[in-house]
Enzyme design. Sequence first.
Site, PDB file in Angstrom:
ATOM      1  N   ASP A  45     113.980  30.779 -62.893  1.00 34.17           N
ATOM      2  CA  ASP A  45     112.578  31.071 -62.745  1.00 34.17           C
ATOM      3  C   ASP A  45     112.165  30.995 -61.165  1.00 34.17           C
ATOM      4  O   ASP A  45     112.989  30.177 -60.449  1.00 34.17           O
ATOM      5  CB  ASP A  45     111.831  29.810 -63.591  1.00 34.17           C
ATOM      6  CG  ASP A  45     110.463  30.311 -63.878  1.00 34.17           C
ATOM      7  OD1 ASP A  45     110.089  30.485 -65.116  1.00 34.17           O
ATOM      8  OD2 ASP A  45     109.684  30.423 -63.004  1.00 34.17           O
ATOM      9  N   LYS A  93     105.845  47.105 -70.981  1.00 33.20           N
ATOM     10  CA  LYS A  93     106.443  46.660 -72.646  1.00 33.20           C
ATOM     11  C   LYS A  93     106.947  47.617 -73.199  1.00 33.20           C
ATOM     12  O   LYS A  93     108.100  47.546 -74.094  1.00 33.20           O
ATOM     13  CB  LYS A  93     105.456  45.849 -73.269  1.00 33.20           C
ATOM     14  CG  LYS A  93     105.214  44.273 -72.503  1.00 33.20           C
ATOM     15  CD  LYS A  93     106.220  43.740 -72.047  1.00 33.20           C
ATOM     16  CE  LYS A  93     105.912  42.303 -71.341  1.00 33.20           C
ATOM     17  NZ  LYS A  93     106.818  41.367 -71.381  1.00 33.20           N
ATOM     18  N   THR A 101     100.183  30.088 -74.499  1.00 31.86           N
ATOM     19  CA  THR A 101     101.012  29.543 -73.148  1.00 31.86           C
ATOM     20  C   THR A 101      99.914  29.543 -71.860  1.00 31.86           C
ATOM     21  O   THR A 101      98.981  30.312 -72.012  1.00 31.86           O
ATOM     22  CB  THR A 101     102.094  30.641 -72.954  1.00 31.86           C
ATOM     23  OG1 THR A 101     101.655  31.901 -72.380  1.00 31.86           O
ATOM     24  CG2 THR A 101     102.990  30.852 -74.168  1.00 31.86           C
ATOM     25  N   ILE A 106     100.149  34.715 -77.410  1.00 27.68           N
ATOM     26  CA  ILE A 106     100.942  33.386 -77.906  1.00 27.68           C
ATOM     27  C   ILE A 106     100.155  32.345 -76.770  1.00 27.68           C
ATOM     28  O   ILE A 106      99.909  32.708 -75.671  1.00 27.68           O
ATOM     29  CB  ILE A 106     102.279  33.261 -77.372  1.00 27.68           C
ATOM     30  CG1 ILE A 106     103.039  34.529 -78.346  1.00 27.68           C
ATOM     31  CG2 ILE A 106     103.127  31.916 -77.851  1.00 27.68           C
ATOM     32  CD1 ILE A 106     103.012  34.358 -79.620  1.00 27.68           C
ATOM     33  N   ASN A 132     112.962  37.340 -70.158  1.00 30.05           N
ATOM     34  CA  ASN A 132     111.572  36.712 -70.534  1.00 30.05           C
ATOM     35  C   ASN A 132     110.493  36.830 -69.521  1.00 30.05           C
ATOM     36  O   ASN A 132     109.164  36.633 -69.684  1.00 30.05           O
ATOM     37  CB  ASN A 132     111.870  35.538 -71.351  1.00 30.05           C
ATOM     38  CG  ASN A 132     110.488  34.830 -71.601  1.00 30.05           C
ATOM     39  OD1 ASN A 132     109.775  35.061 -72.479  1.00 30.05           O
ATOM     40  ND2 ASN A 132     110.470  33.948 -70.852  1.00 30.05           N
ATOM     41  N   TYR A 190     100.864  46.858 -67.958  1.00 26.88           N
ATOM     42  CA  TYR A 190     101.560  45.649 -69.006  1.00 26.88           C
ATOM     43  C   TYR A 190     101.888  46.438 -70.054  1.00 26.88           C
ATOM     44  O   TYR A 190     103.257  46.277 -70.566  1.00 26.88           O
ATOM     45  CB  TYR A 190     100.667  44.635 -69.270  1.00 26.88           C
ATOM     46  CG  TYR A 190     101.127  43.565 -70.085  1.00 26.88           C
ATOM     47  CD1 TYR A 190     101.887  42.463 -69.593  1.00 26.88           C
ATOM     48  CD2 TYR A 190     101.422  43.653 -71.320  1.00 26.88           C
ATOM     49  CE1 TYR A 190     102.161  41.328 -70.315  1.00 26.88           C
ATOM     50  CE2 TYR A 190     101.977  42.657 -72.322  1.00 26.88           C
ATOM     51  CZ  TYR A 190     102.513  41.562 -71.613  1.00 26.88           C
ATOM     52  OH  TYR A 190     102.884  40.412 -72.465  1.00 26.88           O
TER      53      TYR A 190
HETATM   54  P1  NAI Z   1     104.118  32.105 -68.947  1.00 27.77           P
HETATM   55  O1  NAI Z   1     103.500  32.350 -67.669  1.00 27.77           O
HETATM   56  O2  NAI Z   1     103.887  30.598 -69.389  1.00 27.77           O
HETATM   57  O3  NAI Z   1     105.685  32.155 -68.277  1.00 27.77           O
HETATM   58  C1  NAI Z   1     106.282  32.885 -67.511  1.00 27.77           C
HETATM   59  C2  NAI Z   1     107.398  32.313 -66.919  1.00 27.77           C
HETATM   60  O4  NAI Z   1     107.956  33.357 -65.982  1.00 27.77           O
HETATM   61  C3  NAI Z   1     106.655  31.564 -65.716  1.00 27.77           C
HETATM   62  O5  NAI Z   1     107.543  30.067 -65.596  1.00 27.77           O
HETATM   63  C4  NAI Z   1     106.757  32.212 -64.243  1.00 27.77           C
HETATM   64  O6  NAI Z   1     106.936  31.353 -63.338  1.00 27.77           O
HETATM   65  C5  NAI Z   1     108.141  33.130 -64.699  1.00 27.77           C
HETATM   66  N1  NAI Z   1     107.975  34.207 -63.643  1.00 27.77           N
HETATM   67  C6  NAI Z   1     106.888  35.136 -63.364  1.00 27.77           C
HETATM   68  N2  NAI Z   1     107.139  36.033 -62.609  1.00 27.77           N
HETATM   69  C7  NAI Z   1     108.613  36.012 -62.053  1.00 27.77           C
HETATM   70  C8  NAI Z   1     109.177  36.271 -61.340  1.00 27.77           C
HETATM   71  N3  NAI Z   1     109.094  37.405 -60.548  1.00 27.77           N
HETATM   72  N4  NAI Z   1     110.674  35.744 -61.074  1.00 27.77           N
HETATM   73  C9  NAI Z   1     110.872  34.602 -61.931  1.00 27.77           C
HETATM   74  N5  NAI Z   1     110.062  34.001 -62.655  1.00 27.77           N
HETATM   75  C10 NAI Z   1     108.910  34.635 -62.977  1.00 27.77           C
HETATM   76  O7  NAI Z   1     104.146  33.093 -69.805  1.00 27.77           O
HETATM   77  P2  NAI Z   1     104.532  33.353 -71.163  1.00 27.77           P
HETATM   78  O8  NAI Z   1     103.329  33.734 -72.195  1.00 27.77           O
HETATM   79  O9  NAI Z   1     105.441  32.074 -71.496  1.00 27.77           O
HETATM   80  O10 NAI Z   1     105.327  34.632 -71.205  1.00 27.77           O
HETATM   81  C11 NAI Z   1     106.801  35.219 -71.206  1.00 27.77           C
HETATM   82  C12 NAI Z   1     106.932  36.414 -71.642  1.00 27.77           C
HETATM   83  O11 NAI Z   1     106.484  36.665 -72.987  1.00 27.77           O
HETATM   84  C13 NAI Z   1     106.415  37.283 -70.678  1.00 27.77           C
HETATM   85  O12 NAI Z   1     107.214  38.457 -70.737  1.00 27.77           O
HETATM   86  C14 NAI Z   1     105.170  37.976 -71.392  1.00 27.77           C
HETATM   87  O13 NAI Z   1     104.946  39.277 -71.240  1.00 27.77           O
HETATM   88  C15 NAI Z   1     105.611  38.019 -72.910  1.00 27.77           C
HETATM   89  N6  NAI Z   1     104.514  37.878 -73.705  1.00 27.77           N
HETATM   90  C16 NAI Z   1     103.725  36.727 -73.727  1.00 27.77           C
HETATM   91  C17 NAI Z   1     102.644  36.832 -74.670  1.00 27.77           C
HETATM   92  C18 NAI Z   1     101.511  35.849 -74.635  1.00 27.77           C
HETATM   93  O14 NAI Z   1     100.638  35.956 -75.319  1.00 27.77           O
HETATM   94  N7  NAI Z   1     101.855  34.498 -73.878  1.00 27.77           N
HETATM   95  C19 NAI Z   1     102.282  37.770 -75.861  1.00 27.77           C
HETATM   96  C20 NAI Z   1     103.688  38.793 -75.694  1.00 27.77           C
HETATM   97  C21 NAI Z   1     104.595  38.648 -74.741  1.00 27.77           C
END
Ligand code: NAI
Length: 251
Positions: A38, A161, A192, A190, A91, A157
């Site tokens: 991360d 995806k 988050t 989700i 992810n 986005y």
């Molecule tokens: P989040 O914001 O809680 O966590 C994302 C993590 O990715 C963070 O720890 C962030 O520091 C890290 N990150 C972001 N850009 C980065 C980079 N350039 N290099 C390294 N780390 C990086 O988000 P969440 O919700 O846990 O999302 C995780 C995945 O799930 C994403 O791909 C998101 O698109 C996908 N997703 C999320 C949904 C939601 O509603 N929360 C729905 C569908 C998919």
Amino acid sequence: MTNDFSNKVALVTGAASGIGAAIATRLASEGAKIVLADRDAQGAGNVLNAIKQTGGEASIFEIDVADPLEVEAMVAFAEKTYGGLHLAVNNAGIGGPSAPTADYPLDGWHKVIDINLNSVFFCMKYELAAMVRAGGGSIVNMASILGSVGFSGSAAYVAAKHGVLGLTKAAAIEYAAHGIRVTAVGPGFIDTPLLSKTLDDAALKHIAGLHPIGRLGRSEEVAALTCFLLSEQASFITGSYHLVDGGYVAQ
Ligand code: NAI
């Protein structure tokens, strides 16, 4: 349902928060050694402490997944630290700007495509090579419901995806004969920080109501599906896209 990941090494990007943190924690509790990758070292530190407190094994690799050289170094770190790579969850992701396509900012477009799509190619490029060296493996790419349907104001986005699904299919076909399975997960909205940082309570309530189940999903619900797909229980599943969306796409 629990899985057995004893003697497996797993890499999870975006492991410091939300869905990635839940997946890393579950994989560790089921026996895998984890690289928590991360750009947020502090958040990754909290996840590391939680894993260690329950007797799990993990290390942090601080990275920007949009940089291919850093991604190559991340995979090398997993192999050097734990002797190989068997499981990977690509992810890490961001939401990006919200604007109609004609007004969508160019810098926002490039950032979202770099982090949400290009990074998945970079990760798989090096993970697949490492898994061939390890004699097999399993990769899950974190897509979204927006990998198969549109959403207003989110051109980059949605495009990223949808692209993740294409990359998943291409790699699955190429590497099936090497004993490597590649799948994609499509979460609904989700609960988050990705949502709570950008949306107010009224918007969150509206979005929750878009799911027939009538609520936002939980990270642990996405982790359960992801860990199943990574496990031997999913041994005939590859190239496919699996929703965990409270019925969103069925409408
Ligand atoms: P989040 O914001 O809680 O966590 C994302 C993590 O990715 C963070 O720890 C962030 O520091 C890290 N990150 C972001 N850009 C980065 C980079 N350039 N290099 C390294 N780390 C990086 O988000 P969440 O919700 O846990 O999302 C995780 C995945 O799930 C994403 O791909 C998101 O698109 C996908 N997703 C999320 C949904 C939601 O509603 N929360 C729905 C569908 C998919």
